[in-house]
Every structure is written in C-alpha cells, then in structure tokens.
Design a protein around this motif. Structure first.
Motif, PDB file in Angstrom:
ATOM      1  N   ASP A   2       0.824  -1.215   0.000  1.00  0.00           N
ATOM      2  CA  ASP A   2       0.000   0.000   0.000  1.00  0.00           C
ATOM      3  C   ASP A   2       0.855   1.261   0.000  1.00  0.00           C
ATOM      4  N   GLU A   3       1.968   1.212   0.727  1.00  0.00           N
ATOM      5  CA  GLU A   3       2.862   2.376   0.771  1.00  0.00           C
ATOM      6  C   GLU A   3       3.459   2.650  -0.602  1.00  0.00           C
ATOM      7  N   ALA A   6       0.766   4.114  -2.839  1.00  0.00           N
ATOM      8  CA  ALA A   6       0.552   5.522  -2.485  1.00  0.00           C
ATOM      9  C   ALA A   6       1.661   6.403  -3.061  1.00  0.00           C
ATOM     10  N   MET A   9       1.081   6.814  -6.748  1.00  0.00           N
ATOM     11  CA  MET A   9      -0.025   7.752  -6.947  1.00  0.00           C
ATOM     12  C   MET A   9       0.447   9.191  -6.781  1.00  0.00           C
ATOM     13  N   LYS A  10       1.222   9.434  -5.736  1.00  0.00           N
ATOM     14  CA  LYS A  10       1.706  10.790  -5.444  1.00  0.00           C
ATOM     15  C   LYS A  10       2.640  11.298  -6.540  1.00  0.00           C
ATOM     16  N   LYS A  16      -5.752   5.119  -7.820  1.00  0.00           N
ATOM     17  CA  LYS A  16      -5.306   3.988  -7.000  1.00  0.00           C
ATOM     18  C   LYS A  16      -5.298   2.696  -7.804  1.00  0.00           C
TER      19      LYS A  16
END
Length: 67
Positions: A2-3, A6, A9-10, A16
């Motif tokens: 998940d990290e 993320a 995505m950033k 997502k």
C-alpha cells in the motif's frame, strides 16, 4: 504494498487502481528477472512478513557498479 502504491499515486497522479496495476507489473517483472530466493523475499516483504534488511542482503551486489 500500500505504501508503494501511495508513492506511485503521489509521484505520477495515477488513480489507486492504475497505481496498483503498475506496481503489480513491476513486482512481477522483478520476480521473473531476479533469482528465486529474492522473489520469495520480495513476496515476504510486501506481505509484511519479511524485513527490508533481509531483502537488501539477498540482492547483494546486484545494484553496485562493476569495476
């Protein structure tokens, strides 16, 4: 994982779902190209069962420049 999703995505502005798909493609590619024990370590790390130090040790000198 998940990290990592993320972070993708950033950095890219992907949704997502798109970021998750991209991360899976890269992880599958790495597992196919690296020795089997390293692939297993990647799986363990992403599932929260491994340690980053163990993964780094398995990679050894793969990322170092050859002299």
């Amino acid at each position: 994982m998940d990290e990592l999703v993320a972070l993708v995505m950033k950095k890219t502005g992907l949704s997502k779902e798109q970021a998750t798909a991209a991360v899976k493609v890269v992880i599958d590619f790495l597992k196919k190209k690296l020795p089997a024990p390293v692939g297993a370590t990647i799986d363990g790390f992403l599932s929260g069962k491994g340690q980053l130090a163990g993964a780094a040790n398995m990679l050894g000198g793969l990322l170092k420049k050859k002299k």
